[in-house]
Write an enzyme that holds these catalytic residues in place. Structure first.
Site, mmCIF file in Angstrom:
data_model
loop_
_atom_site.group_PDB
_atom_site.id
_atom_site.type_symbol
_atom_site.label_atom_id
_atom_site.label_comp_id
_atom_site.label_asym_id
_atom_site.label_seq_id
_atom_site.Cartn_x
_atom_site.Cartn_y
_atom_site.Cartn_z
ATOM 1 N N GLY A 14 -40.201 -67.686 2.037
ATOM 2 C CA GLY A 14 -40.714 -66.316 1.986
ATOM 3 C C GLY A 14 -39.763 -65.416 2.742
ATOM 4 O O GLY A 14 -39.598 -65.555 3.959
ATOM 5 N N ASN A 132 -51.457 -66.151 5.883
ATOM 6 C CA ASN A 132 -52.873 -65.921 6.190
ATOM 7 C C ASN A 132 -53.773 -66.215 4.998
ATOM 8 O O ASN A 132 -53.320 -66.114 3.867
ATOM 9 C CB ASN A 132 -53.065 -64.458 6.621
ATOM 10 C CG ASN A 132 -52.869 -64.287 8.111
ATOM 11 O OD1 ASN A 132 -53.300 -65.116 8.900
ATOM 12 N ND2 ASN A 132 -52.207 -63.198 8.493
ATOM 13 N N ARG A 163 -49.890 -60.465 22.456
ATOM 14 C CA ARG A 163 -50.562 -59.154 22.321
ATOM 15 C C ARG A 163 -51.463 -58.895 23.525
ATOM 16 O O ARG A 163 -51.506 -57.779 24.061
ATOM 17 C CB ARG A 163 -51.380 -59.135 21.018
ATOM 18 C CG ARG A 163 -50.502 -58.967 19.794
ATOM 19 C CD ARG A 163 -51.287 -59.017 18.498
ATOM 20 N NE ARG A 163 -50.423 -58.640 17.379
ATOM 21 C CZ ARG A 163 -50.613 -59.008 16.121
ATOM 22 N NH1 ARG A 163 -51.653 -59.756 15.796
ATOM 23 N NH2 ARG A 163 -49.787 -58.607 15.174
ATOM 24 N N HIS A 187 -57.519 -67.551 14.406
ATOM 25 C CA HIS A 187 -56.704 -66.341 14.297
ATOM 26 C C HIS A 187 -57.549 -65.334 13.530
ATOM 27 O O HIS A 187 -57.384 -65.131 12.351
ATOM 28 C CB HIS A 187 -55.423 -66.666 13.530
ATOM 29 C CG HIS A 187 -54.425 -65.542 13.507
ATOM 30 N ND1 HIS A 187 -54.061 -64.850 14.630
ATOM 31 C CD2 HIS A 187 -53.704 -65.006 12.492
ATOM 32 C CE1 HIS A 187 -53.157 -63.930 14.303
ATOM 33 N NE2 HIS A 187 -52.936 -64.002 13.021
HETATM 34 N N1 LIG Z 1 -50.012 -66.044 11.404
HETATM 35 C C1 LIG Z 1 -49.785 -64.822 11.822
HETATM 36 O O1 LIG Z 1 -49.925 -64.527 12.990
HETATM 37 C C2 LIG Z 1 -49.331 -63.756 10.868
HETATM 38 C C3 LIG Z 1 -48.890 -62.519 11.337
HETATM 39 C C4 LIG Z 1 -48.412 -61.578 10.415
HETATM 40 C C5 LIG Z 1 -48.417 -61.870 9.066
HETATM 41 N N2 LIG Z 1 -48.874 -63.077 8.637
HETATM 42 C C6 LIG Z 1 -48.892 -63.451 7.213
HETATM 43 O O2 LIG Z 1 -47.583 -63.822 6.818
HETATM 44 C C7 LIG Z 1 -47.472 -63.651 5.391
HETATM 45 C C8 LIG Z 1 -46.170 -62.911 5.064
HETATM 46 O O3 LIG Z 1 -46.205 -61.610 5.601
HETATM 47 P P1 LIG Z 1 -45.015 -60.582 5.290
HETATM 48 O O4 LIG Z 1 -45.277 -59.391 6.122
HETATM 49 O O5 LIG Z 1 -43.709 -61.259 5.365
HETATM 50 O O6 LIG Z 1 -45.321 -60.249 3.746
HETATM 51 P P2 LIG Z 1 -44.235 -59.746 2.645
HETATM 52 O O7 LIG Z 1 -45.013 -59.257 1.477
HETATM 53 O O8 LIG Z 1 -43.254 -58.838 3.287
HETATM 54 O O9 LIG Z 1 -43.463 -61.088 2.261
HETATM 55 C C9 LIG Z 1 -44.052 -62.162 1.604
HETATM 56 C C10 LIG Z 1 -42.954 -62.774 0.747
HETATM 57 O O10 LIG Z 1 -43.445 -64.011 0.196
HETATM 58 C C11 LIG Z 1 -42.788 -64.150 -1.060
HETATM 59 N N3 LIG Z 1 -43.418 -65.173 -1.876
HETATM 60 C C12 LIG Z 1 -44.531 -65.102 -2.632
HETATM 61 N N4 LIG Z 1 -44.755 -66.281 -3.264
HETATM 62 C C13 LIG Z 1 -43.757 -67.108 -2.885
HETATM 63 C C14 LIG Z 1 -43.437 -68.459 -3.177
HETATM 64 N N5 LIG Z 1 -44.197 -69.196 -3.988
HETATM 65 N N6 LIG Z 1 -42.326 -68.995 -2.616
HETATM 66 C C15 LIG Z 1 -41.523 -68.252 -1.787
HETATM 67 N N7 LIG Z 1 -41.791 -66.973 -1.467
HETATM 68 C C16 LIG Z 1 -42.893 -66.418 -2.009
HETATM 69 C C17 LIG Z 1 -42.866 -62.742 -1.657
HETATM 70 O O11 LIG Z 1 -41.966 -62.578 -2.735
HETATM 71 C C18 LIG Z 1 -42.526 -61.891 -0.437
HETATM 72 O O12 LIG Z 1 -41.133 -61.603 -0.345
HETATM 73 C C19 LIG Z 1 -48.747 -62.921 4.959
HETATM 74 O O13 LIG Z 1 -49.681 -63.843 4.418
HETATM 75 C C20 LIG Z 1 -49.272 -62.338 6.261
HETATM 76 O O14 LIG Z 1 -50.659 -62.105 6.229
HETATM 77 C C21 LIG Z 1 -49.313 -64.022 9.511
#
Ligand SMILES: NC(=O)c1ccc[n+]([C@@H]2O[C@H](COP(=O)([O-])OP(=O)(O)OC[C@H]3O[C@@H](n4cnc5c(N)ncnc54)[C@H](O)[C@@H]3O)[C@@H](O)[C@H]2O)c1
Length: 321
Positions: A14, A132, A163, A187
């Site tokens: 990702g 998430n 945080r 979370h």
């Molecule tokens: N655990 C945590 O504390 C926390 C904190 C912030 C965000 N997140 C989560 O992290 C995830 C990513 O957030 P982001 O801000 O980077 O989102 P984003 O939309 O900027 O990036 C997500 C990326 O995943 C890619 N993607 C989709 N399907 C895919 C696949 N099968 N293989 C490879 N890549 C794929 C998309 O093309 C996109 O570029 C979200 O689910 C978000 O909720 C978690």
């Protein structure tokens, strides 16, 4: 760093905000041999990797960043083969007003496919899950990969704790380095702040702040992600989250045994069984080496049990997604 101390391969799946920032942090550590960044958007990971490699002479690191576009049938995963650590960030982020659980179905499909491909190409990897809803996606990754539970864990506690620490430090006007805090649990709504493990310049947090103020900061911490989402309007937080995931991957490759709050498989600790839950664990080359229990107050322990009950039910459902 000298060349012979750089080692291992870490893949970030990702290349969105979270993944690309994580890859950058990992590369700038200059402790890995290779950082692989993947995405399904054609050319995006390759372009970002090239851009990061061009920053090497300026920032002074030698780690090589490799970008690879992957396809739904697993094409492109060859570039990730033999990874020591894989960080899964693939999936949709929240929009204002959404809860993390609103992402469950759509992200489950994505994460399941990713986990299967990771297992095929990097059968010995330690996997750090980020997508998430975190607790559920961590459980799903373990199921879909078939990896031992110690080799799959999730990122939440480092971020939530950071945080909390930032909230306390800015409220009191003291350096973040003088503040120590801790959150356990899920979370999300059943995040468990642990005031008994919070200190400011060595003094208990509850001695330097009244209970109402502590409660206010706890609430702000619990809603920390939503606060950023609300301001950004599109996308969710990524600077602090990527710092958290990158530190976890570093603890694995350095086999540091560092005590870190992570979403780990809990089976017996705190009297809680069979659930992925935010606890403190020693992290090293095999992933979670040991979940470490600490003395909790009755209220904190009750909060942890409540969190376990809440996420256990939802984690049982992910098998069908
Ligand atoms: N655990 C945590 O504390 C926390 C904190 C912030 C965000 N997140 C989560 O992290 C995830 C990513 O957030 P982001 O801000 O980077 O989102 P984003 O939309 O900027 O990036 C997500 C990326 O995943 C890619 N993607 C989709 N399907 C895919 C696949 N099968 N293989 C490879 N890549 C794929 C998309 O093309 C996109 O570029 C979200 O689910 C978000 O909720 C978690």
């Amino acid at each position: 760093m000298s060349d012979n101390t750089r080692r291992g391969k870490v893949t970030v799946v990702g290349a969105g905000f979270y993944g690309s920032t994580t890859a950058q942090r990992l590369a700038e550590y200059d402790v890995f041999e290779t950082v692989v960044l993947t995405d399904i958007i054609d050319g995006r990971p390759e372009g970002l990797a090239l851009d990061m490699n061009q920053s090497r002479p300026i920032e002074g690191f030698e780690t090589t960043v490799v970008g690879a576009t992957t396809t739904s049938d697993g094409g492109g995963y060859e570039a990730t083969a033999g990874s020591d650590v894989v960080i899964i960030t693939a999936g949709l982020p929240r929009k204002p007003g959404m809860s993390r659980m609103d992402l469950l179905e759509v992200n489950a499909k994505i994460v399941r496919g990713v986990a299967e491909n990771v297992a095929k190409h990097s059968p010995n990897a330690v996997v750090v899950v980020v997508s998430n809803p975190l607790d559920e996606m961590t459980a799903l990754t373990q199921l879909a990969s078939g990896f031992p539970k110690n080799r799959v864990f999730g990122q939440a506690g480092v971020l939530d704790t950071a945080r909390f620490t930032n909230n306390v430090a800015t409220t009191l006007g003291v350096p973040v380095s003088s503040v120590q805090t801790l959150t356990l649990g899920s979370h999300g709504d059943t995040m468990v702040p642990v005031p008994s493990a919070c200190f400011v310049e060595g003094k208990p947090l509850t001695d330097v702040m009244d209970a109402a103020k502590v409660d206010e900061l706890v609430t702000r911490t619990r809603n920390g992600g939503a606060e950023v989402v609300g301001l950004l309007k599109t996308g969710s937080a990524f600077y602090a989250p990527s710092a958290a995931a990158a530190r976890m991957a570093r603890a694995v490759i350095e086999d540091s045994g560092k005590l870190i709050p992570v979403c780990a498989w809990v089976d017996g600790e705190y009297g809680i069984n069979g659930v992925y839950l935010g606890v403190e664990a020693e992290i090293g080359r095999e992933g979670v080496q040991r979940v470490v229990e600490r003395d909790l107050t009755d209220t904190e322990r009750a909060g942890l049990e409540q969190a376990a009950a809440a996420v256990r039910a939802k984690q049982a459902d992910v098998a069908g997604l």
